[in-house]
Structure formats: C-alpha cells, structure tokens
Motif scaffolding. Structure first.
Motif, PDB file in Angstrom:
ATOM      1  N   THR A   1       8.899  50.635 -61.348  1.00  0.00           N
ATOM      2  CA  THR A   1       9.381  51.567 -62.362  1.00  0.00           C
ATOM      3  C   THR A   1       9.642  52.940 -61.763  1.00  0.00           C
ATOM      4  O   THR A   1      10.680  53.569 -62.002  1.00  0.00           O
TER       5      THR A   1
ATOM      6  N   ARG B   1      10.834  53.091 -69.611  1.00  0.00           N
ATOM      7  CA  ARG B   1      11.116  52.142 -68.530  1.00  0.00           C
ATOM      8  C   ARG B   1       9.864  51.443 -68.020  1.00  0.00           C
ATOM      9  O   ARG B   1       9.924  50.295 -67.580  1.00  0.00           O
TER      10      ARG B   1
ATOM     11  N   ASP C   1       3.955  55.413 -68.030  1.00  0.00           N
ATOM     12  CA  ASP C   1       4.815  56.321 -68.771  1.00  0.00           C
ATOM     13  C   ASP C   1       4.031  57.485 -69.369  1.00  0.00           C
ATOM     14  O   ASP C   1       4.628  58.422 -69.893  1.00  0.00           O
TER      15      ASP C   1
ATOM     16  N   ARG D   1      13.145  54.880 -61.795  1.00  0.00           N
ATOM     17  CA  ARG D   1      13.130  55.707 -63.003  1.00  0.00           C
ATOM     18  C   ARG D   1      14.213  56.772 -63.004  1.00  0.00           C
ATOM     19  O   ARG D   1      14.828  57.046 -64.029  1.00  0.00           O
TER      20      ARG D   1
END
Length: 498
Positions: A390, A145, A335, A394
């Motif tokens: 994000t 994501r 990430d 998430r």
C-alpha cells in the motif's frame, strides 16, 4: 519512531466512493483467488499426474514450470496492455483465457498436451494480478487504499496455504481433472461479476508498445525463472549459471533503456521515490522469504513427520485463518497510524515465528509447540506485506498505477523464484551432507520406504532447520530496511507525477 501519525481524514463508510471501492476489490478478488490456489494445488498433484500420464517426474514437472515461465513472460507487458486496452478489458480477457486454459488442461490426453495447456493458463494468469491491483487502486480514494489492498491481498497470502489441503482432498476423493475443472464455475462467476461491477479505467495517452523494452524484459524474466527452477541441487551448473547471467545482463540493459526512453515499458524511475523504491525492496526481501517457507514447511510435515498431503495442509489451516485476519486489521491500521508501527510489528512477528519454528523443530517436536510459531509467523506476514505494498503505491498518480503494480508483480515473481531456488539448494546440500546415501537429493525423499524415512527423519529435520536460516535472515533484513525507509513515512508526501 514512536510518534503517531497525524489524524487522516477518512472517507465515511457510507460514502459512495468507499462502497464502490469495496465492490471493485471484492469483485477482482473473486477472479484472482484461482491464481495462487492453482500453483500450490498442482504442486501437490505432480506425483499423481506422473502416474496418470505415464511421464517421468522430471517431464511432468514442466506442468508447473511451464506455467510459471508463461506467467513470467507476460507480466512485463501488463502495463502496456492496460494502457492500450484498459485495465477492465485486460482483466476480463486474462480471466477468460485462464478459465479456458483450465478446462483444456482438464481435457488433456497426455503430458505434452497438459504442459501446452498449462502455458495457456499461465499467459492468462500473468495479466490477472496487475490488472486487479490497477482496478482496485483506481477505485479507492488515497485514504482507503490500505483497506482495499487488504481485501485484494487475501488470495495472495491465504491461497498458497489453503492449496495443499484442497489439492490433497481432491486427489483423495475425485479425479485429478477436478483440480482444473473447479476453475470453470469460479471463473464464470468471476467473469459475470467483473462485467457487472468493474468500471472502465481511462487509457493512457501513450499506447505505443516499447518493443525494445519487452524484448529485453520478457526473456530476462523467463531466463531467471528457468535458471532458478533448474537449481535443484547446485548453483554452479551451466544449466543454471548461463540463463541467470544472461537474465541479469538483460535486466541491466532494460533498466538502462527504461531510464532513457520517454515511454518505457515500465516506469523504472518510480523506484527512485523513497516510499515506492524502499517499499519495493522490503517486499522483495520479505515476499521471497515468506513464499520460500511454503516449500520447507509442508515438506517437513510430509517427509520428516510422515503426514499425508491432506494432513499437512490441515496443519496449515490455522495459519491461513490468522493471516487473513491480520491482513484486514493491518490494512485498516496503515491508513490511520504511523506506517512503521504496522509494518515493523508485522515483520518482527514473522521473524520471531519462523525463527522459533526453526529452532524448535526436530523429528518429534509436538505440533502443539510448532504450529503456534507458524501461526505467529503467518500473522506477521499478513500484517506486513500488504501494508508495505500500500505504501509503495499510495502516492502514484492514476497514469502511474499500471507501471507501479506491474513492477511490484515483476519483482515479487523474481524474488520468489530466486529465493525458493536458493532454499532448495540449501536443503539439498543439507540432505547430502547428513544423508550421503540418499539418491536424488530432495526428489529422492519421495522414494524412501516408510522405515527408511523414519530412520532419516532426524537428519531431514536438521536439513530443513538449516535451510530456514535464509528466509529468516531475509525477513530480518526486511525489518532493517523498513526501519530505515519507513521512518516518518506518514510525513512523506510524494506528489503524483513527480
């Protein structure tokens, strides 16, 4: 705060799910790129549109204000529309409405028709970004994501910076109608790509419209944006105070209603989660600050330094390039490593960049000194806004994503409108105290002769510097909130549906 996150299992680049998520993200970017560009392009053109239509500048200002009000009015209904018709259908319909509205504006015959068709554009534009975010997040695995949101964020951050030079070039070389006709080929290509590449997202089970929530939230959005748009020189006028107070009352009633009803227009309860609510607060502070600088920086270049709109825009191109690069790098890093490292570094860079720009600017400061600070600031913005977004989304379940993305768009719209209004008031107050003979506040700057502008340039630069204190302070506050909220965010697990 320095501990790195445990390794995250990542989808291999060749994995079909990863490729599919990339295709979806790039497809919706093709459609969303018009929305932020359109706002700044039109802002550059207001004076020309006033001349072409024969309408006074306060009247033609509604070409911009009407669009913003329509945008704000429809955003609250985006989550319901996606649940009722599906995100793909909403995206296609909104994109078509925006494109048709663009052509109608280009064909307008007077100020009234232009304003009416801009409202049509705004109604389409308000649905585009929530639907785009929903489609992208649905397509992306949780561990992808950050990368997908980085692609999606390119138009949001880079578009407003590239808008002024594009608008200036079009006005210098083509008819003003091409400011809107350019959306036709872009829109048609985006519609073709969307029909080909976007998947169908499952609709929510509960498709009933929360009418009471819509009746509360949509007017609240419109009233707050309207009050903010009228706060040009003072906050203590009835035209400002009445709609703002009414808006805050409606917002409070909406929150109370949303927490009590089983199927609210927006799931406000999601904000009680640490990362979703905390990330939203960081975004409100930082996004409001960042987008308000887009009022001050071009104005400084054009008025205090006497540059044309095209030249002022070109001075901001390096910022757009670096913002785009930093979005991609930060989106992938968030990430992989501790999120606080990415977001705190980005916000710190933004604070240093805009604070340095504010402290050093005057009527003669070399661009070789000022522009690098702006480049540092926008690099930091790219490294902080999308990673924070994000994190805020998430851990949302698939049926929570429409509400989550819509709330983020609602909060960003409100934060940007309010902060930009406050910055405009600070700027007007600074100009009044330094240039008491100036008539019309900020708008009066455009009427100055070249000689008068040169004489007033030091005072104008001082006023811009003073007004920049608010966005820089809000960025610093966002850093404090991020440090508190995102501490060990990599270890936070907020299971879907909790």
């Amino acid at each position: 705060m320095t501990a790195t996150a445990p390794p995250v299992a990542r989808t291999a680049p060749a994995d079909p799910a990863s490729r599919r998520a990339t295709i979806v993200a790039l497809t919706v970017v093709a459609g969303t790129v018009m929305i932020p560009l359109d706002v700044t392009v039109v802002a550059v053109a207001l004076a020309r549109l006033s001349q072409e239509t024969g309408a006074a500048l306060p009247v033609i200002q509604w070409v911009s204000t009407g669009y913003t009000l329509a945008l704000a009015a429809v955003i609250p209904a985006a989550a319901w529309a996606m649940g009722r018709y599906g995100a793909r259908t909403v995206f296609l319909g909104a994109l078509l409405l925006f494109t048709v509205g663009s052509v109608l504006v280009a064909c307008s015959w007077d100020a009234g028709s232009m304003i009416a068709f801009r409202v049509v554009q705004g109604m389409g534009g308000g649905f585009v970004m929530p639907a785009a975010m929903t489609l992208a997040l649905h397509a992306a695995p949780v561990t992808e994501r950050g990368r997908v949101m980085a692609l999606l964020g390119l138009p949001v951050l880079v578009g407003p910076v590239l808008g002024p030079p594009l608008g200036g070039w079009v006005l210098d070389n083509l008819s003003w109608r091409w400011l809107f006709l350019i959306n036709l080929p872009i829109g048609l290509v985006a519609l073709w790509l969307a029909r080909r590449n976007l998947p169908t997202v499952a609709r929510a089970d509960a498709a009933r419209l929360d009418r009471r929530g819509l009746v509360l939230l949509a007017p609240a959005m419109v009233l707050l944006v309207m009050g903010a748009s009228l706060a040009e020189e003072s906050l203590v006028r009835a035209a400002v105070v009445v709609p703002v107070v009414a808006s805050l009352a409606l917002l409070a009633l909406f929150v109370r209603h949303a927490l009590r009803t089983p199927t609210p227009l927006l799931q406000v309860g999601l904000l009680s989660r640490r990362l979703t609510g905390g990330g939203a607060l960081v975004l409100v502070l930082f996004a409001g600050a960042y987008f308000s600088t887009l009022l001050l920086v071009p104005l400084y270049f054009q008025v205090a330094r006497g540059e044309s709109a095209s030249t002022a825009g070109l001075l901001m191109v390096p910022q757009a390039v670096l913002a785009g690069l930093s979005i991609q790098v930060a989106g992938r890093l968030v990430d992989r490593v501790a999120p606080l490292r990415v977001v705190a570094t980005g916000i710190s860079m933004a604070v240093l960049g805009y604070a340095g720009f504010a402290l050093l600017l005057d009527a003669t400061t070399s661009y070789w000194v000022l522009v690098p600070f702006l480049m540092l600031g926008t690099t930091g913005a790219g490294a902080s806004m999308l990673p924070t977004m994000t994190l805020a989304t998430r851990h949302l379940d698939h049926d929570e994503i429409p509400s989550g993305t819509t709330m983020i768009n609602v909060l960003n719209q409100l934060a940007t409108s309010v902060t930009t209004a406050l910055v405009a008031v600070l700027l007007a107050a600074g100009l009044t105290s330094r240039l008491p003979a100036l008539d019309g506040g900020v708008g009066g700057l455009q009427a100055l002769t070249p000689d008068a502008r040169d004489a007033a340039a030091p005072a104008i630069a001082d006023a811009v510097r003073a007004a920049l204190a608010l966005p820089v302070g809000m960025m610093a506050a966002a850093l404090v909130v991020a440090m508190l909220v995102l501490w060990r965010a990599d270890r936070v697990r907020e299971p879907a549906g909790r």
